[in-house]
Design a protein around this motif. Structure first.
Motif, short mmCIF file in Angstrom:
data_model
loop_
_atom_site.label_atom_id
_atom_site.label_comp_id
_atom_site.label_asym_id
_atom_site.label_seq_id
_atom_site.Cartn_x
_atom_site.Cartn_y
_atom_site.Cartn_z
N PHE A 465 0.83 -1.20 0.00
CA PHE A 465 0.00 0.00 0.00
C PHE A 465 0.87 1.25 0.00
CE2 PHE A 465 -2.15 3.23 2.76
CZ PHE A 465 -3.04 3.69 1.81
N LEU A 466 1.94 1.24 0.80
CA LEU A 466 2.85 2.39 0.82
C LEU A 466 3.53 2.57 -0.53
CD1 LEU A 466 4.39 1.90 4.38
CD2 LEU A 466 2.78 3.69 3.66
N ARG A 467 3.88 1.45 -1.16
CA ARG A 467 4.48 1.55 -2.50
C ARG A 467 3.50 2.18 -3.47
NH1 ARG A 467 6.72 -3.94 -4.72
NH2 ARG A 467 4.53 -4.52 -4.43
N ALA A 468 2.22 1.81 -3.37
CA ALA A 468 1.22 2.41 -4.25
C ALA A 468 1.14 3.92 -4.04
CB ALA A 468 -0.15 1.77 -4.00
N LEU A 469 1.18 4.37 -2.78
CA LEU A 469 1.13 5.80 -2.50
C LEU A 469 2.33 6.53 -3.09
CD1 LEU A 469 -0.15 6.12 1.19
CD2 LEU A 469 -1.45 6.29 -0.94
N GLU A 470 3.46 5.85 -3.14
CA GLU A 470 4.67 6.48 -3.68
C GLU A 470 4.57 6.72 -5.19
OE1 GLU A 470 7.77 3.91 -2.35
OE2 GLU A 470 7.81 4.77 -0.32
N PHE A 471 3.63 6.01 -5.84
CA PHE A 471 3.37 6.31 -7.26
C PHE A 471 2.49 7.55 -7.42
CE2 PHE A 471 4.78 1.97 -7.99
CZ PHE A 471 5.42 2.06 -9.21
N GLY A 472 1.92 8.01 -6.31
CA GLY A 472 1.09 9.21 -6.34
C GLY A 472 -0.39 8.91 -6.34
#
Length: 509
Positions: A465-472
């Motif tokens: 989920f954090l990785r997804a947020l890092e995509f914006g």
């Protein structure tokens, strides 16, 4: 006869336990005769009319026109009453839509078919064909020319439901409850309508319905203890979801700007009037919106559903609720300060808030990981929440208790979050979504630390989920509405078990 058999059979007015047992024996004898004749549980009957449609079309037809209508009616349903008058009898047949009266005559059906003692029992599912007429009492009925047993009922139906023990039986044997309690059938039809209107309302606002995993490697999206299981092939622990939130936000990252899911959630907690371990919520997320937009959408959905159903003003939990008026919006801290003016200006004073909690909350037991926001929320739940009778949005929850919500621009200690309360009960939870991956990581790490310290409702760190947020992820707002509680309110039910077809129960003893 054992007690278990009596309970399964259901209470019979004026009957002792041996009579119930004898009824089952007699019914099984009739089934044995059907088996011998090769007519047990056939699947050949087909109906072409339902009771509600027959009444809608013919109830207001005058007698002369009705006599000229000779088209046959084929119906099927459960025999709910049977009144024998010599060589004629009247049967009350109930299908999924309602009831209609059948008129049976020995001269028409033949003595072998007509014999009511040998053929039928209350509860049997029968098929009947005949023509319409109106009795001397003015009741629309079917003059039967053919009748047959479609499915044998082996247990006697209850005549009445009354008392606490029967309430529990209604929940355990919902199939019997639905047979004999029209109010229960109406409640669940209303539930279906409410769910349909929720979908319709969101789709009209441009949301698309999606499905996200029920089995998740990391239980997140809410503060709750999850159910866990083991996936043998992958040799990994999985959790039944406590909320779909983190997956729906992934879809915002992927480019779906308005999504919703009508979802089943599972939380390993006790049951009471408003809680069941398995329950239904609708969650929706909208990009380029904030918690004010989310409150507007929530209020609009509820009001439009109530208007469509004709229940804008309902009585629930002894409160006359008015859904036509604008819902109030009150800050959480201000609602507490109104009851405890001495706390104004001390919303972040952990020691003072803890002291007051110890004074005003019976059997107060905080966790060692609690911060000031937890104590302020505890005071709100004790002093304010029960008094929120008319629809009220409580806003600006502390960051300490809102790990997924965006911080307020005006006060970094609170979030742009709200909860909706009606009759002292939480109905919805929503907020401007936190889309800063660094801030989100810090809060999830704090949650993981609380979990390690013994907080069973805290979540872990969902790295994907954090990785997804890092995509914006675009700025957004999301809401979860408790469908079961919404149905309770709009149908005036006092227990969540009355709006769940099969609520969880302790094993029968």
């Amino acid at each position: 006869m054992s007690k278990t058999v009596v309970e399964q059979a259901g209470p019979v007015a004026g009957a002792s336990e041996p009579v119930v047992s004898e009824q089952i024996v007699v019914r099984r004898g009739k089934l044995a005769a059907m088996r011998e004749a090769g007519s047990a549980y056939p699947n050949t009957w087909r109906s072409d009319h339902q009771c509600v449609d027959i009444h809608a079309r013919f109830d207001d037809m005058d007698d002369q026109t009705l006599e000229q209508y000779t088209d046959p009616m084929r119906v099927a349903g459960r025999m709910m009453a049977h009144r024998v008058m010599g060589k004629s009898s009247f049967v009350k047949l109930q299908d999924g839509s309602g009831q209609i009266q059948l008129f049976l005559n020995r001269d028409v059906l033949g003595a072998d078919v007509y014999n009511p003692t040998r053929k039928w029992d209350l509860g049997d599912i029968i098929g009947a064909e005949g023509t319409l007429f109106r009795t001397r009492a003015g009741e629309l009925s079917i003059r039967v020319t053919h009748i047959e047993t479609v499915s044998k009922c082996l247990r006697p139906l209850p005549e009445k439901w009354h008392g606490l023990s029967d309430v529990e039986t209604r929940y355990r044997q919902r199939y019997v409850d639905l047979m004999v309690t029209p109010e229960s059938r109406d409640t669940f039809r209303q539930r279906s309508r409410i769910v349909s209107l929720l979908r319709q309302g969101l789709e009209e606002r441009g949301f698309i319905e999606v499905e996200t995993p029920m089995l998740q490697p990391e239980a997140g999206g809410a503060a709750a203890r999850p159910f866990s299981t083991h996936h043998n092939a992958l040799n990994m622990e999985l959790f039944l979801r406590i909320a779909p939130e983190l997956y729906l936000k992934r879809l915002l990252v992927g480019g779906f700007e308005r999504v919703f899911e009508m979802n089943r959630n599972f939380r390993n907690e006790g049951s009471d009037a408003t809680h069941n371990p398995e329950f239904t919520m609708v969650e929706f997320y909208q990009a380029y919106a904030d918690f004010n937009d989310a409150m507007d959408t929530t209020e609009g959905l509820m009001r439009s559903i109530a208007t469509t159903l004709g229940c804008e003003q309902v009585e629930w939990e002894g409160v006359d609720i008015n859904l036509t008026q604008p819902f109030k919006r009150v800050r959480l801290d201000e609602s507490v300060f109104d009851r405890r003016p001495d706390l104004r200006g001390h919303a972040n004073d952990k020691a003072l808030l803890a002291t007051v909690c110890m004074q005003v909350i019976p059997d107060f037991k905080p966790l060692i990981t609690w911060k000031a926001g937890h104590y302020l929320l505890a005071l709100f739940e004790e002093l304010v929440e029960p008094e929120l009778l008319q629809p009220t949005f409580i806003t600006h929850y502390p960051v300490d208790v809102s790990p997924l919500a965006r911080r307020s621009n005006d006060d970094a200690t609170v979030t742009d979050r709200f909860e909706l309360f009606v009759a002292g009960r939480e109905m919805a939870n929503g907020f401007s979504e936190l889309n800063d991956p660094d801030d989100q990581r810090g809060r999830l790490v704090a949650q993981a630390q609380a979990k390690a310290a013994g907080d069973a409702e805290a979540s872990g760190v969902d790295e994907d989920f954090l990785r997804a947020l890092e995509f914006g992820m675009p700025p957004a707002a999301g809401v979860g509405i408790g469908v079961d509680r919404l149905v309770m309110m709009l149908t005036g039910q006092h227990s969540i078990r009355d709006v769940l077809l099969f609520p969880h129960m302790r094993p029968e003893q």
